[in-house]
Design a protein around this motif. Structure first.
Motif, PDB file in Angstrom:
ATOM      1  N   LEU A 138      68.756  60.694  21.423  1.00 31.63           N
ATOM      2  CA  LEU A 138      68.364  60.522  20.030  1.00 31.63           C
ATOM      3  C   LEU A 138      66.914  60.058  19.969  1.00 31.63           C
ATOM      4  N   LEU A 139      66.140  60.662  19.040  1.00 31.89           N
ATOM      5  CA  LEU A 139      64.779  60.216  18.751  1.00 31.89           C
ATOM      6  C   LEU A 139      64.760  59.767  17.288  1.00 31.89           C
ATOM      7  N   PRO A 140      64.961  58.481  17.032  1.00 29.48           N
ATOM      8  CA  PRO A 140      65.156  58.008  15.655  1.00 29.48           C
ATOM      9  C   PRO A 140      63.921  58.172  14.776  1.00 29.48           C
ATOM     10  N   ASP A 141      64.151  58.566  13.524  1.00 29.38           N
ATOM     11  CA  ASP A 141      63.072  58.648  12.543  1.00 29.38           C
ATOM     12  C   ASP A 141      62.388  57.298  12.349  1.00 29.38           C
ATOM     13  N   LEU A 142      63.132  56.212  12.557  1.00 25.90           N
ATOM     14  CA  LEU A 142      62.570  54.868  12.378  1.00 25.90           C
ATOM     15  C   LEU A 142      61.460  54.573  13.385  1.00 25.90           C
ATOM     16  N   LEU A 143      61.342  55.413  14.415  1.00 25.93           N
ATOM     17  CA  LEU A 143      60.243  55.261  15.365  1.00 25.93           C
ATOM     18  C   LEU A 143      59.273  56.437  15.317  1.00 25.93           C
ATOM     19  N   THR A 144      59.791  57.666  15.192  1.00 25.09           N
ATOM     20  CA  THR A 144      58.896  58.830  15.205  1.00 25.09           C
ATOM     21  C   THR A 144      57.992  58.878  13.971  1.00 25.09           C
ATOM     22  N   LEU A 145      58.536  58.545  12.805  1.00 25.63           N
ATOM     23  CA  LEU A 145      57.729  58.635  11.584  1.00 25.63           C
ATOM     24  C   LEU A 145      56.649  57.550  11.510  1.00 25.63           C
ATOM     25  N   PRO A 146      56.936  56.280  11.839  1.00 22.92           N
ATOM     26  CA  PRO A 146      55.838  55.301  11.905  1.00 22.92           C
ATOM     27  C   PRO A 146      54.772  55.688  12.926  1.00 22.92           C
ATOM     28  N   LEU A 147      55.186  56.265  14.069  1.00 26.42           N
ATOM     29  CA  LEU A 147      54.212  56.705  15.064  1.00 26.42           C
ATOM     30  C   LEU A 147      53.306  57.782  14.479  1.00 26.42           C
ATOM     31  N   LEU A 148      53.874  58.680  13.693  1.00 25.90           N
ATOM     32  CA  LEU A 148      53.098  59.736  13.039  1.00 25.90           C
ATOM     33  C   LEU A 148      52.069  59.143  12.081  1.00 25.90           C
ATOM     34  N   TRP A 149      52.517  58.247  11.196  1.00 24.09           N
ATOM     35  CA  TRP A 149      51.602  57.661  10.211  1.00 24.09           C
ATOM     36  C   TRP A 149      50.540  56.801  10.876  1.00 24.09           C
ATOM     37  N   LEU A 150      50.897  56.088  11.928  1.00 22.15           N
ATOM     38  CA  LEU A 150      49.917  55.273  12.637  1.00 22.15           C
ATOM     39  C   LEU A 150      48.838  56.135  13.283  1.00 22.15           C
ATOM     40  N   GLY A 151      49.219  57.324  13.750  1.00 25.33           N
ATOM     41  CA  GLY A 151      48.234  58.241  14.322  1.00 25.33           C
ATOM     42  C   GLY A 151      47.218  58.697  13.287  1.00 25.33           C
ATOM     43  N   LEU A 152      47.700  59.040  12.103  1.00 26.52           N
ATOM     44  CA  LEU A 152      46.793  59.466  11.043  1.00 26.52           C
ATOM     45  C   LEU A 152      45.894  58.314  10.588  1.00 26.52           C
ATOM     46  N   ILE A 153      46.464  57.117  10.475  1.00 25.99           N
ATOM     47  CA  ILE A 153      45.668  55.947  10.071  1.00 25.99           C
ATOM     48  C   ILE A 153      44.603  55.640  11.117  1.00 25.99           C
ATOM     49  N   TYR A 154      44.995  55.717  12.397  1.00 25.18           N
ATOM     50  CA  TYR A 154      44.040  55.446  13.476  1.00 25.18           C
ATOM     51  C   TYR A 154      42.856  56.413  13.417  1.00 25.18           C
ATOM     52  N   ASN A 155      43.129  57.691  13.258  1.00 31.69           N
ATOM     53  CA  ASN A 155      42.052  58.676  13.223  1.00 31.69           C
ATOM     54  C   ASN A 155      41.238  58.606  11.935  1.00 31.69           C
ATOM     55  N   SER A 156      41.841  58.130  10.853  1.00 33.17           N
ATOM     56  CA  SER A 156      41.074  57.957   9.620  1.00 33.17           C
ATOM     57  C   SER A 156      40.100  56.784   9.722  1.00 33.17           C
ATOM     58  N   LEU A 157      40.447  55.782  10.542  1.00 35.90           N
ATOM     59  CA  LEU A 157      39.602  54.584  10.672  1.00 35.90           C
ATOM     60  C   LEU A 157      38.589  54.702  11.800  1.00 35.90           C
ATOM     61  N   TYR A 158      39.004  55.272  12.937  1.00 27.61           N
ATOM     62  CA  TYR A 158      38.155  55.256  14.128  1.00 27.61           C
ATOM     63  C   TYR A 158      37.739  56.644  14.604  1.00 27.61           C
ATOM     64  N   GLY A 159      38.419  57.679  14.156  1.00 24.81           N
ATOM     65  CA  GLY A 159      37.942  59.037  14.343  1.00 24.81           C
ATOM     66  C   GLY A 159      37.806  59.517  15.767  1.00 24.81           C
ATOM     67  N   THR A 160      38.816  59.274  16.624  1.00 18.74           N
ATOM     68  CA  THR A 160      38.815  59.917  17.934  1.00 18.74           C
ATOM     69  C   THR A 160      38.776  61.430  17.753  1.00 18.74           C
ATOM     70  N   ILE A 161      39.496  61.902  16.755  1.00 20.83           N
ATOM     71  CA  ILE A 161      39.420  63.295  16.315  1.00 20.83           C
ATOM     72  C   ILE A 161      39.233  63.275  14.796  1.00 20.83           C
ATOM     73  N   PRO A 162      38.728  64.355  14.186  1.00 18.83           N
ATOM     74  CA  PRO A 162      38.643  64.405  12.720  1.00 18.83           C
ATOM     75  C   PRO A 162      40.041  64.275  12.101  1.00 18.83           C
ATOM     76  N   LEU A 163      40.119  63.584  10.985  1.00 21.83           N
ATOM     77  CA  LEU A 163      41.414  63.348  10.344  1.00 21.83           C
ATOM     78  C   LEU A 163      42.129  64.653  10.025  1.00 21.83           C
ATOM     79  N   GLU A 164      41.373  65.681   9.593  1.00 25.08           N
ATOM     80  CA  GLU A 164      42.030  66.946   9.255  1.00 25.08           C
ATOM     81  C   GLU A 164      42.683  67.591  10.470  1.00 25.08           C
ATOM     82  N   ASP A 165      42.109  67.380  11.664  1.00 24.76           N
ATOM     83  CA  ASP A 165      42.736  67.899  12.883  1.00 24.76           C
ATOM     84  C   ASP A 165      44.070  67.202  13.137  1.00 24.76           C
ATOM     85  N   GLY A 166      44.126  65.906  12.808  1.00 28.80           N
ATOM     86  CA  GLY A 166      45.379  65.183  12.947  1.00 28.80           C
ATOM     87  C   GLY A 166      46.428  65.673  11.970  1.00 28.80           C
ATOM     88  N   VAL A 167      46.011  65.950  10.734  1.00 36.78           N
ATOM     89  CA  VAL A 167      46.940  66.462   9.718  1.00 36.78           C
ATOM     90  C   VAL A 167      47.469  67.830  10.139  1.00 36.78           C
TER      91      VAL A 167
END
Length: 262
Positions: A138-167
């Protein structure tokens, strides 16, 4: 003291300690989250990530603080419960050790605290997801979805990659495995993977971008083949399901680390 904290080894030491504590909490998540998601279990008693206090799975005796010191308590108790003498699984200590070692290594490889802490968050989530997937498939949504949003937030703040590439990585990651899933199911009449795999690859896409998804899937496939070969050589049950989540986690960590090194 300040020079130790600011030095490379001092930062690595503090990160290792943070990993040890985080690994202890990860054990709680690994044990309790599948129970929380099982309606039959949750109806028989209230349990969440915070309550009740830590207890022995065998005798259900509440544990004191000195029984919960990460890694050290298991060693001092010689892997047995203080109250009923039941064996305490070595997996708890392995998780704590791997988490501490992983955090410390990230501090050595990435001297920037922002980068090291961000990658440590990713590492914590994928390690927890891998352990749960190996345990209950099982891969619970309670972990996969926060990981997804944290990735987008990280790239929006620090830009390892452009945010649109993350989206676009989120969309491409989910659709890629969704297409494979339905192609396999329509062809064979069987399910080759679960929907949690789609969301996990989407989360990796949020952190790494859509361009990184082909190498992620390729590395994950090679990891899966390698593990399967080891199981065959060790004469393990060939028909036992091999979860894809740990393979994706390994590949995602490799690719994300490479992106931040280059």
């Amino acid at each position: 003291m300040d020079s130790l904290v600011l030095s490379g080894w001092g930062f690595s030491l503090w990160m290792g300690l943070l990993g040890l504590i985080s690994g202890s909490f990860m054990n709680v998540v690994i044990y309790r989250l599948p129970i929380m998601l099982d309606t039959k279990e949750t109806s028989s008693g209230d349990i969440n990530l915070w309550l009740p206090n830590s207890f022995c799975p065998e005798c259900h005796h509440s544990l004191r603080w000195f029984d919960n010191i990460p890694l050290l308590s298991w060693l001092l108790l010689r892997g047995r419960c203080r109250y009923c003498n039941a064996t305490i699984s070595w997996r708890y200590s392995v998780i704590e050790f791997v988490c501490a070692l992983g955090f410390a290594m990230l501090a050595i490889l990435f001297p920037s605290p922002t980068t090291a802490l961000s990658l440590a968050i990713f590492f914590w989530f994928v390690l927890a997801l891998s352990a749960i997937d190996l345990k209950v498939l099982l891969l619970p949504d309670l972990l996969t979805l926060p990981l997804l949003w944290l990735g987008l937030i990280y790239n929006s703040l620090y830009g390892t990659i452009p945010l649109e590439d993350g989206v676009y990585g989120v969309v491409a990651g989910y659709l890629a495995l969704w297409i494979i899933y339905w192609g396999f199911r329509l062809t064979t009449g069987r399910e080759g993977m679960g929907y949690g795999d789609f969301k996990m690859l989407a989360a990796i896409g949020a952190w790494c971008g859509w361009q990184a998804l082909p190498p992620v899937v390729l590395i994950a496939a090679f990891v899966g083949i390698f593990i399967s070969l080891i199981r065959i050589l060790m004469h393990k049950a060939a028909d036992k399901t091999l979860p894809f989540g740990p393979c994706l986690a390994c590949a995602g960590m490799i690719v994300l680390g490479w992106l931040n090194l280059t």
